[in-house]
Design a protein around this motif. Structure first.
Motif, PDB file in Angstrom:
ATOM      1  N   VAL A  29       1.245  -0.829 -31.024  1.00  0.00           N
ATOM      2  CA  VAL A  29       1.154   0.618 -30.837  1.00  0.00           C
ATOM      3  C   VAL A  29       2.164   1.130 -29.806  1.00  0.00           C
ATOM      4  O   VAL A  29       2.640   2.255 -29.918  1.00  0.00           O
ATOM      5  CB  VAL A  29      -0.257   1.087 -30.417  1.00  0.00           C
ATOM      6  CG1 VAL A  29      -1.277   0.775 -31.491  1.00  0.00           C
ATOM      7  CG2 VAL A  29      -0.686   0.510 -29.085  1.00  0.00           C
ATOM      8  N   PRO A  37       8.990 -14.251 -35.986  1.00  0.00           N
ATOM      9  CA  PRO A  37       9.767 -13.078 -36.428  1.00  0.00           C
ATOM     10  C   PRO A  37       9.913 -12.016 -35.331  1.00  0.00           C
ATOM     11  O   PRO A  37      10.967 -11.401 -35.183  1.00  0.00           O
ATOM     12  CB  PRO A  37       8.953 -12.538 -37.611  1.00  0.00           C
ATOM     13  CG  PRO A  37       8.159 -13.710 -38.098  1.00  0.00           C
ATOM     14  CD  PRO A  37       7.853 -14.522 -36.871  1.00  0.00           C
ATOM     15  N   LEU A  53       1.984 -14.978 -23.094  1.00  0.00           N
ATOM     16  CA  LEU A  53       2.155 -13.580 -23.491  1.00  0.00           C
ATOM     17  C   LEU A  53       0.917 -13.114 -24.253  1.00  0.00           C
ATOM     18  O   LEU A  53       0.516 -13.743 -25.240  1.00  0.00           O
ATOM     19  CB  LEU A  53       3.395 -13.456 -24.390  1.00  0.00           C
ATOM     20  CG  LEU A  53       3.611 -12.112 -25.080  1.00  0.00           C
ATOM     21  CD1 LEU A  53       3.944 -11.020 -24.047  1.00  0.00           C
ATOM     22  CD2 LEU A  53       4.726 -12.217 -26.116  1.00  0.00           C
ATOM     23  N   ALA A  54       0.307 -12.043 -23.810  1.00  0.00           N
ATOM     24  CA  ALA A  54      -0.895 -11.536 -24.492  1.00  0.00           C
ATOM     25  C   ALA A  54      -0.989 -10.022 -24.342  1.00  0.00           C
ATOM     26  O   ALA A  54      -0.756  -9.477 -23.260  1.00  0.00           O
ATOM     27  CB  ALA A  54      -2.152 -12.183 -23.897  1.00  0.00           C
ATOM     28  N   GLN A  83       4.181 -19.242 -30.717  1.00  0.00           N
ATOM     29  CA  GLN A  83       3.338 -19.548 -31.876  1.00  0.00           C
ATOM     30  C   GLN A  83       4.053 -19.083 -33.144  1.00  0.00           C
ATOM     31  O   GLN A  83       4.682 -18.026 -33.164  1.00  0.00           O
ATOM     32  CB  GLN A  83       1.984 -18.852 -31.747  1.00  0.00           C
ATOM     33  CG  GLN A  83       1.132 -19.389 -30.619  1.00  0.00           C
ATOM     34  CD  GLN A  83      -0.191 -18.626 -30.499  1.00  0.00           C
ATOM     35  OE1 GLN A  83      -0.635 -17.985 -31.432  1.00  0.00           O
ATOM     36  NE2 GLN A  83      -0.792 -18.709 -29.327  1.00  0.00           N
ATOM     37  N   LEU A 115       4.232  -2.996 -26.430  1.00  0.00           N
ATOM     38  CA  LEU A 115       3.914  -3.641 -25.147  1.00  0.00           C
ATOM     39  C   LEU A 115       4.397  -5.085 -25.111  1.00  0.00           C
ATOM     40  O   LEU A 115       4.930  -5.538 -24.096  1.00  0.00           O
ATOM     41  CB  LEU A 115       2.405  -3.567 -24.891  1.00  0.00           C
ATOM     42  CG  LEU A 115       1.848  -2.153 -24.732  1.00  0.00           C
ATOM     43  CD1 LEU A 115       0.357  -2.208 -24.447  1.00  0.00           C
ATOM     44  CD2 LEU A 115       2.576  -1.403 -23.633  1.00  0.00           C
ATOM     45  N   PHE A 133      -6.736 -16.111 -25.267  1.00  0.00           N
ATOM     46  CA  PHE A 133      -6.456 -17.526 -25.553  1.00  0.00           C
ATOM     47  C   PHE A 133      -7.709 -18.396 -25.633  1.00  0.00           C
ATOM     48  O   PHE A 133      -7.698 -19.437 -26.289  1.00  0.00           O
ATOM     49  CB  PHE A 133      -5.466 -18.093 -24.528  1.00  0.00           C
ATOM     50  CG  PHE A 133      -4.134 -17.400 -24.589  1.00  0.00           C
ATOM     51  CD1 PHE A 133      -3.358 -17.466 -25.742  1.00  0.00           C
ATOM     52  CD2 PHE A 133      -3.660 -16.654 -23.526  1.00  0.00           C
ATOM     53  CE1 PHE A 133      -2.130 -16.810 -25.826  1.00  0.00           C
ATOM     54  CE2 PHE A 133      -2.445 -15.989 -23.589  1.00  0.00           C
ATOM     55  CZ  PHE A 133      -1.676 -16.070 -24.746  1.00  0.00           C
ATOM     56  N   ARG A 164      13.581 -10.835 -33.798  1.00  0.00           N
ATOM     57  CA  ARG A 164      14.020  -9.434 -33.740  1.00  0.00           C
ATOM     58  C   ARG A 164      14.479  -9.052 -32.345  1.00  0.00           C
ATOM     59  O   ARG A 164      15.251  -8.123 -32.160  1.00  0.00           O
ATOM     60  CB  ARG A 164      12.869  -8.502 -34.156  1.00  0.00           C
ATOM     61  CG  ARG A 164      12.601  -8.526 -35.632  1.00  0.00           C
ATOM     62  CD  ARG A 164      11.388  -7.701 -35.974  1.00  0.00           C
ATOM     63  NE  ARG A 164      11.510  -6.300 -35.585  1.00  0.00           N
ATOM     64  CZ  ARG A 164      10.586  -5.391 -35.843  1.00  0.00           C
ATOM     65  NH1 ARG A 164       9.477  -5.711 -36.473  1.00  0.00           N
ATOM     66  NH2 ARG A 164      10.762  -4.138 -35.474  1.00  0.00           N
TER      67      ARG A 164
HETATM   68  C1  COA Z   1       2.222 -11.390 -29.956  1.00  0.00           C
HETATM   69  C2  COA Z   1       1.771 -10.135 -29.255  1.00  0.00           C
HETATM   70  C3  COA Z   1       1.921 -10.320 -27.756  1.00  0.00           C
HETATM   71  C4  COA Z   1       2.675  -8.966 -29.700  1.00  0.00           C
HETATM   72  O1  COA Z   1       2.335  -7.832 -28.925  1.00  0.00           O
HETATM   73  P1  COA Z   1       2.462  -6.336 -29.524  1.00  0.00           P
HETATM   74  O2  COA Z   1       2.309  -5.398 -28.401  1.00  0.00           O
HETATM   75  O3  COA Z   1       1.544  -6.172 -30.672  1.00  0.00           O
HETATM   76  O4  COA Z   1       3.937  -6.339 -30.088  1.00  0.00           O
HETATM   77  P2  COA Z   1       4.922  -5.087 -30.143  1.00  0.00           P
HETATM   78  O5  COA Z   1       4.161  -3.861 -30.535  1.00  0.00           O
HETATM   79  O6  COA Z   1       5.710  -5.013 -28.888  1.00  0.00           O
HETATM   80  O7  COA Z   1       5.888  -5.534 -31.300  1.00  0.00           O
HETATM   81  C5  COA Z   1       7.244  -5.061 -31.370  1.00  0.00           C
HETATM   82  C6  COA Z   1       7.634  -4.956 -32.814  1.00  0.00           C
HETATM   83  O8  COA Z   1       7.436  -6.229 -33.455  1.00  0.00           O
HETATM   84  C7  COA Z   1       6.444  -6.132 -34.477  1.00  0.00           C
HETATM   85  N1  COA Z   1       5.596  -7.319 -34.373  1.00  0.00           N
HETATM   86  C8  COA Z   1       4.596  -7.562 -33.489  1.00  0.00           C
HETATM   87  N2  COA Z   1       4.071  -8.774 -33.695  1.00  0.00           N
HETATM   88  C9  COA Z   1       4.748  -9.296 -34.735  1.00  0.00           C
HETATM   89  C10 COA Z   1       4.683 -10.525 -35.435  1.00  0.00           C
HETATM   90  N3  COA Z   1       3.805 -11.474 -35.087  1.00  0.00           N
HETATM   91  N4  COA Z   1       5.539 -10.731 -36.457  1.00  0.00           N
HETATM   92  C11 COA Z   1       6.443  -9.789 -36.811  1.00  0.00           C
HETATM   93  N5  COA Z   1       6.568  -8.600 -36.186  1.00  0.00           N
HETATM   94  C12 COA Z   1       5.734  -8.365 -35.162  1.00  0.00           C
HETATM   95  C13 COA Z   1       5.689  -4.858 -34.181  1.00  0.00           C
HETATM   96  O9  COA Z   1       5.163  -4.277 -35.355  1.00  0.00           O
HETATM   97  C14 COA Z   1       6.760  -3.978 -33.585  1.00  0.00           C
HETATM   98  O10 COA Z   1       7.557  -3.468 -34.623  1.00  0.00           O
HETATM   99  P3  COA Z   1       8.264  -2.017 -34.513  1.00  0.00           P
HETATM  100  O11 COA Z   1       9.238  -2.110 -33.377  1.00  0.00           O
HETATM  101  O12 COA Z   1       8.919  -1.829 -35.836  1.00  0.00           O
HETATM  102  O13 COA Z   1       7.145  -1.060 -34.252  1.00  0.00           O
HETATM  103  C15 COA Z   1       0.298  -9.774 -29.605  1.00  0.00           C
HETATM  104  O14 COA Z   1       0.176  -9.695 -31.009  1.00  0.00           O
HETATM  105  C16 COA Z   1      -0.732 -10.769 -29.068  1.00  0.00           C
HETATM  106  O15 COA Z   1      -1.156 -10.669 -27.923  1.00  0.00           O
HETATM  107  N6  COA Z   1      -1.168 -11.742 -29.896  1.00  0.00           N
HETATM  108  C17 COA Z   1      -2.175 -12.704 -29.513  1.00  0.00           C
HETATM  109  C18 COA Z   1      -1.671 -13.687 -28.474  1.00  0.00           C
HETATM  110  C19 COA Z   1      -0.388 -14.357 -28.895  1.00  0.00           C
HETATM  111  O16 COA Z   1      -0.172 -14.684 -30.047  1.00  0.00           O
HETATM  112  N7  COA Z   1       0.480 -14.543 -27.881  1.00  0.00           N
HETATM  113  C20 COA Z   1       1.817 -15.039 -28.086  1.00  0.00           C
HETATM  114  C21 COA Z   1       1.849 -16.502 -27.956  1.00  0.00           C
HETATM  115  S1  COA Z   1       3.482 -17.062 -28.430  1.00  0.00           S
END
Ligand code: COA
Length: 180
Positions: free
Chosen positions: A99, A132, A90-91, A127, A102, A36, A136
């Motif tokens: 992958v 999306p 959430l991060a 955010q 998480l 962040f 889901r």
């Molecule tokens: C948002 C965040 C926590 C998602 O974590 P992640 O571990 O990559 O997400 P996951 O792997 O659990 O995602 C679950 C599913 O959603 C999908 N997905 C992940 N992020 C997505 C997005 N932004 N939009 C659409 N689909 C997404 C993944 O591909 C996965 O799909 P699958 O089940 O078909 O494989 C991570 O991208 C992150 O830390 N981002 C930066 C900080 C942030 O934005 N925090 C949230 C503030 S609201």
């Protein structure tokens, strides 16, 4: 020739649980700072606030030889008024995104833990680019707000998909690639 690449391919699994040990709490703090402050630049110096003092912090831990190794994901939950719970910060570490599910598993533990503790409404400011992902996972948009200069959707979890979990402190072990 097989090329061994990112660390996550070598990680046999992840613990998803409430942070209790000092290294888990410090690791969660450090990861939030990395994401962040340094990556998203939402906060100039640090992202800590008063909610940290009352929140329950959850972590995703990578493993090495079946032992918890490093904090690679985090989220926090708190209950500002009886029955109303919020999730925030959430991060997931960049190297571990998309992958091992998480993010999705941290959200699941967050809402299921709150449900165990008498939640009737679970909300989060999400955010825009992550809407999306939350849709889901059975969340719906109930409003929109600008926080720290960034547009967020206010979203609400459908608790029917998040049954109370037996022991949030213990959480669960997640194997990479395993679909729920
Ligand atoms: C948002 C965040 C926590 C998602 O974590 P992640 O571990 O990559 O997400 P996951 O792997 O659990 O995602 C679950 C599913 O959603 C999908 N997905 C992940 N992020 C997505 C997005 N932004 N939009 C659409 N689909 C997404 C993944 O591909 C996965 O799909 P699958 O089940 O078909 O494989 C991570 O991208 C992150 O830390 N981002 C930066 C900080 C942030 O934005 N925090 C949230 C503030 S609201």
């Amino acid at each position: 020739m097989i090329e061994l690449e990112p660390q996550h391919f070598q990680c046999p699994g992840f613990y998803i649980r409430v942070a209790s040990r000092p290294f888990e709490l410090h690791g969660a703090q450090a990861l939030r700072h990395k994401v962040f402050v340094e990556e998203q630049k939402i906060f100039p110096q640090h992202d800590r606030d008063e909610v940290d003092h009352v929140a329950t912090h959850l972590v995703a831990l990578s493993t090495y030889a079946h032992e918890a190794d490093d904090v690679v994901g985090t989220v926090r939950i708190h209950e500002p008024q009886p029955g109303l719970w919020w999730g925030s910060r959430l991060a997931v570490d960049r190297d571990f995104r998309q992958v091992g599910r998480l993010g999705a598993e941290l959200i699941r533990l967050a809402v299921c833990s709150a449900n165990t503790r008498g939640c009737d409404t679970f909300l989060a400011h999400v955010q825009k680019q992550n809407v999306p992902l939350f849709r889901r996972l059975h969340w719906s948009v109930v409003g929109e707000v600008v926080l720290h200069g960034v547009v967020h959707a206010q979203m609400r979890a459908d608790l029917a998909f998040y049954p109370p979990c037996a022991d949030p402190e213990l959480g669960w072990f997640l194997k990479p690639g395993k679909r729920r």
